[in-house]
Write a protein that holds these residues in place. Structure first.
Motif, PDB file in Angstrom:
ATOM      1  N   LYS A   1       7.143   1.043   4.203  1.00 55.65           N
ATOM      2  CA  LYS A   1       7.024   0.061   5.287  1.00 55.65           C
ATOM      3  C   LYS A   1       6.885   0.724   6.656  1.00 55.65           C
ATOM      4  O   LYS A   1       6.097   0.277   7.498  1.00 55.65           O
ATOM      5  CB  LYS A   1       8.271  -0.840   5.271  1.00 55.65           C
ATOM      6  N   TYR A   2       7.640   1.784   6.907  1.00 57.31           N
ATOM      7  CA  TYR A   2       7.725   2.320   8.263  1.00 57.31           C
ATOM      8  C   TYR A   2       7.015   3.658   8.448  1.00 57.31           C
ATOM      9  O   TYR A   2       6.778   4.065   9.578  1.00 57.31           O
ATOM     10  CB  TYR A   2       9.191   2.435   8.675  1.00 57.31           C
ATOM     11  N   ASN A   3       6.711   4.348   7.363  1.00 58.44           N
ATOM     12  CA  ASN A   3       5.999   5.625   7.481  1.00 58.44           C
ATOM     13  C   ASN A   3       4.636   5.605   6.802  1.00 58.44           C
ATOM     14  O   ASN A   3       3.959   6.636   6.747  1.00 58.44           O
ATOM     15  CB  ASN A   3       6.839   6.765   6.887  1.00 58.44           C
ATOM     16  N   LYS A   4       4.262   4.444   6.264  1.00 52.05           N
ATOM     17  CA  LYS A   4       2.949   4.271   5.636  1.00 52.05           C
ATOM     18  C   LYS A   4       2.672   5.335   4.572  1.00 52.05           C
ATOM     19  O   LYS A   4       1.578   5.907   4.494  1.00 52.05           O
ATOM     20  CB  LYS A   4       1.833   4.295   6.694  1.00 52.05           C
ATOM     21  N   ALA A   5       3.694   5.612   3.746  1.00 55.20           N
ATOM     22  CA  ALA A   5       3.526   6.608   2.682  1.00 55.20           C
ATOM     23  C   ALA A   5       2.475   6.140   1.684  1.00 55.20           C
ATOM     24  O   ALA A   5       2.362   4.952   1.382  1.00 55.20           O
ATOM     25  CB  ALA A   5       4.857   6.829   1.967  1.00 55.20           C
ATOM     26  N   ASN A   6       1.710   7.091   1.153  1.00 55.30           N
ATOM     27  CA  ASN A   6       0.650   6.746   0.208  1.00 55.30           C
ATOM     28  C   ASN A   6       1.173   6.734  -1.235  1.00 55.30           C
ATOM     29  O   ASN A   6       2.316   7.096  -1.511  1.00 55.30           O
ATOM     30  CB  ASN A   6      -0.546   7.693   0.355  1.00 55.30           C
TER      31      ASN A   6
ATOM     32  N   SER B   1      11.044  12.250   7.839  1.00 56.30           N
ATOM     33  CA  SER B   1       9.656  12.172   7.396  1.00 56.30           C
ATOM     34  C   SER B   1       9.615  12.169   5.877  1.00 56.30           C
ATOM     35  O   SER B   1      10.594  12.504   5.201  1.00 56.30           O
ATOM     36  CB  SER B   1       8.859  13.362   7.937  1.00 56.30           C
ATOM     37  N   ILE B   2       8.479  11.810   5.315  1.00 57.34           N
ATOM     38  CA  ILE B   2       8.329  11.811   3.862  1.00 57.34           C
ATOM     39  C   ILE B   2       8.556  13.209   3.302  1.00 57.34           C
ATOM     40  O   ILE B   2       9.156  13.379   2.229  1.00 57.34           O
ATOM     41  CB  ILE B   2       6.936  11.248   3.457  1.00 57.34           C
TER      42      ILE B   2
ATOM     43  N   ARG C   1      14.957   4.451   0.117  1.00 55.59           N
ATOM     44  CA  ARG C   1      14.110   5.549   0.604  1.00 55.59           C
ATOM     45  C   ARG C   1      12.640   5.191   0.458  1.00 55.59           C
ATOM     46  O   ARG C   1      11.848   5.378   1.398  1.00 55.59           O
ATOM     47  CB  ARG C   1      14.447   6.815  -0.186  1.00 55.59           C
ATOM     48  N   ILE C   2      12.276   4.676  -0.691  1.00 52.15           N
ATOM     49  CA  ILE C   2      10.876   4.331  -0.943  1.00 52.15           C
ATOM     50  C   ILE C   2      10.442   3.167  -0.062  1.00 52.15           C
ATOM     51  O   ILE C   2       9.333   3.174   0.505  1.00 52.15           O
ATOM     52  CB  ILE C   2      10.674   4.021  -2.440  1.00 52.15           C
ATOM     53  N   TYR C   3      11.311   2.171   0.093  1.00 49.40           N
ATOM     54  CA  TYR C   3      10.969   1.046   0.965  1.00 49.40           C
ATOM     55  C   TYR C   3      10.741   1.524   2.394  1.00 49.40           C
ATOM     56  O   TYR C   3       9.760   1.124   3.046  1.00 49.40           O
ATOM     57  CB  TYR C   3      12.080  -0.007   0.942  1.00 49.40           C
ATOM     58  N   PHE C   4      11.643   2.369   2.888  1.00 46.39           N
ATOM     59  CA  PHE C   4      11.521   2.875   4.260  1.00 46.39           C
ATOM     60  C   PHE C   4      10.189   3.584   4.464  1.00 46.39           C
ATOM     61  O   PHE C   4       9.488   3.336   5.456  1.00 46.39           O
ATOM     62  CB  PHE C   4      12.675   3.828   4.560  1.00 46.39           C
ATOM     63  N   HIS C   5       9.829   4.455   3.544  1.00 46.28           N
ATOM     64  CA  HIS C   5       8.598   5.227   3.734  1.00 46.28           C
ATOM     65  C   HIS C   5       7.340   4.389   3.517  1.00 46.28           C
ATOM     66  O   HIS C   5       6.318   4.636   4.169  1.00 46.28           O
ATOM     67  CB  HIS C   5       8.609   6.452   2.819  1.00 46.28           C
TER      68      HIS C   5
ATOM     69  N   PHE D   1       0.527   8.589  -3.800  1.00 47.90           N
ATOM     70  CA  PHE D   1       0.900   9.904  -4.318  1.00 47.90           C
ATOM     71  C   PHE D   1       2.305  10.295  -3.855  1.00 47.90           C
ATOM     72  O   PHE D   1       3.118  10.781  -4.642  1.00 47.90           O
ATOM     73  CB  PHE D   1      -0.131  10.944  -3.859  1.00 47.90           C
ATOM     74  N   GLN D   2       2.600  10.068  -2.588  1.00 53.26           N
ATOM     75  CA  GLN D   2       3.919  10.414  -2.038  1.00 53.26           C
ATOM     76  C   GLN D   2       5.024   9.566  -2.680  1.00 53.26           C
ATOM     77  O   GLN D   2       6.102  10.076  -3.011  1.00 53.26           O
ATOM     78  CB  GLN D   2       3.905  10.225  -0.524  1.00 53.26           C
ATOM     79  N   ILE D   3       4.758   8.288  -2.874  1.00 56.73           N
ATOM     80  CA  ILE D   3       5.750   7.407  -3.504  1.00 56.73           C
ATOM     81  C   ILE D   3       5.963   7.802  -4.957  1.00 56.73           C
ATOM     82  O   ILE D   3       7.092   7.765  -5.476  1.00 56.73           O
ATOM     83  CB  ILE D   3       5.307   5.934  -3.396  1.00 56.73           C
ATOM     84  N   THR D   4       4.899   8.205  -5.634  1.00 52.32           N
ATOM     85  CA  THR D   4       5.010   8.658  -7.026  1.00 52.32           C
ATOM     86  C   THR D   4       5.913   9.881  -7.119  1.00 52.32           C
ATOM     87  O   THR D   4       6.748   9.988  -8.030  1.00 52.32           O
ATOM     88  CB  THR D   4       3.621   8.974  -7.610  1.00 52.32           C
ATOM     89  N   ILE D   5       5.769  10.800  -6.184  1.00 51.15           N
ATOM     90  CA  ILE D   5       6.626  11.994  -6.165  1.00 51.15           C
ATOM     91  C   ILE D   5       8.092  11.586  -6.011  1.00 51.15           C
ATOM     92  O   ILE D   5       8.967  12.095  -6.720  1.00 51.15           O
ATOM     93  CB  ILE D   5       6.202  12.951  -5.024  1.00 51.15           C
ATOM     94  N   LEU D   6       8.367  10.646  -5.104  1.00 49.24           N
ATOM     95  CA  LEU D   6       9.740  10.195  -4.911  1.00 49.24           C
ATOM     96  C   LEU D   6      10.303   9.551  -6.181  1.00 49.24           C
ATOM     97  O   LEU D   6      11.468   9.766  -6.536  1.00 49.24           O
ATOM     98  CB  LEU D   6       9.827   9.212  -3.744  1.00 49.24           C
TER      99      LEU D   6
END
Length: 300
Positions: free
Chosen positions: A261-266, A140-141, A255-259, A268-273
């Motif tokens: 494309k497949y986990n619909k990360a927002n 999970s994210i 990691r960012i691509y996976f979340h 804010f979550q991608i910025t944290i990564l």
């Protein structure tokens, strides 16, 4: 039932030829396809070509597009050269492994009997014992944020450990898993084709997680066969090919691509990564010299 194996090679002729020679006489295997993933060594492909025979095909990809691209190149080659109905099972394998013909046969028997399974693998072992992460739960994210740096691993240990199967889980003969190591696995080729083979948008890392998500969306299962095993010698690792800093970029990009494309990360979550990407690189400024010092002391 016909079975093909794809062996992905990149500047690793020695291991590839040893592995191919070790499996060449397995009756369970009908075709061995060596995919040279656009090796940078000048004589690599010509050396591999010497392994060609009626059972072994050697092909070369048009670029080094990474693990997913290279394996897909072999899979599409099988489809186009032999037809989509010719092979029933396909094995994806690193060249630095050992597996017995009996293990392959038992794994295929499991696929035959369990018609909802798309991918199975024996449990992965290193030379000194079982690998800790032969298979794992969905990342999970939140698990991946917790696992992104040494600092977050320390602060949120209880979160990222939720992504691991426990030791007692591997005591079961058969374990249904979310993702399984890509160094060696066996797939029902028709189901594998239905989920779209590998997603080529990652160069390295997270291919197994993506396969797990794609399998789940088709209601297919992935299994670890814990009473069977293969040995992964881990001799041609990404660490030998790129710097530790470049490795982190490859890891975080996947990691960012996976979340996304497949986990619909927002956002804010991608910025944290992305922030944690640079935190991890900062840690390496201290971690790499420290590891070198420790190895030097041990060698004295």
């Amino acid at each position: 039932m016909k079975t093909a194996i794809i062996v992905l090679n990149y500047n690793d002729y020695d291991n590839t030829q040893k592995f191919v020679k070790s499996i060449q006489n397995y009756n369970i295997l009908n075709k061995i396809v060596i995919v040279d993933n656009y090796s940078s060594k000048k004589d690599e492909l010509s050396l591999l070509k010497k392994l060609e025979c009626s059972k072994v095909d050697v092909i070369s990809s048009e670029k080094n597009g990474g693990y997913a691209y290279g394996n897909n190149y072999g899979l599409y080659y099988l489809d186009n050269k032999y037809g989509k109905d010719f092979f029933d099972y396909v094995i994806i394998s690193n060249p630095d492994v050992y597996v017995s013909d009996e293990t392959i046969e038992k794994s295929i028997n499991f696929l035959q009997l369990n018609t909802n399974s798309v991918i199975v693998a024996p449990r992965m072992f290193f030379k000194n014992g079982p690998a800790r992460r032969s298979s794992w739960k969905k990342r999970s994210i939140f698990i991946d944020i917790a696992n992104s740096t040494r600092l977050t691993q320390f602060l949120f240990y209880f979160i990222f450990k939720k992504g691991e199967y426990l030791k007692k889980d591997f005591e079961n003969d058969i374990l249904k898993v979310d993702a399984i190591a890509g160094s060696f696995f066996i797939a029902d080729i028709n189901k594998f084709r239905k989920i779209g083979y590998f997603d080529e948008n990652t160069f390295l890392f997270y291919e197994e997680d993506i396969l797990g998500e794609k399998a789940k969306r088709q209601n297919y299962d992935i299994y670890s066969l814990n009473k069977l095993k293969f040995i992964h010698y881990d001799s041609q690792t990404i660490g030998k090919l790129v710097s530790a800093f470049k490795k982190q970029d490859i890891l975080f990009d996947s990691r960012i691509y996976f979340h996304k494309k497949y986990n619909k990360a927002n956002f804010f979550q991608i910025t944290i990564l992305n922030i944690l990407r640079y935190v991890r690189k900062f840690e390496l400024l201290f971690e790499i010299p420290l590891k070198k010092l420790v190895h030097k002391i041990i060698d004295i």
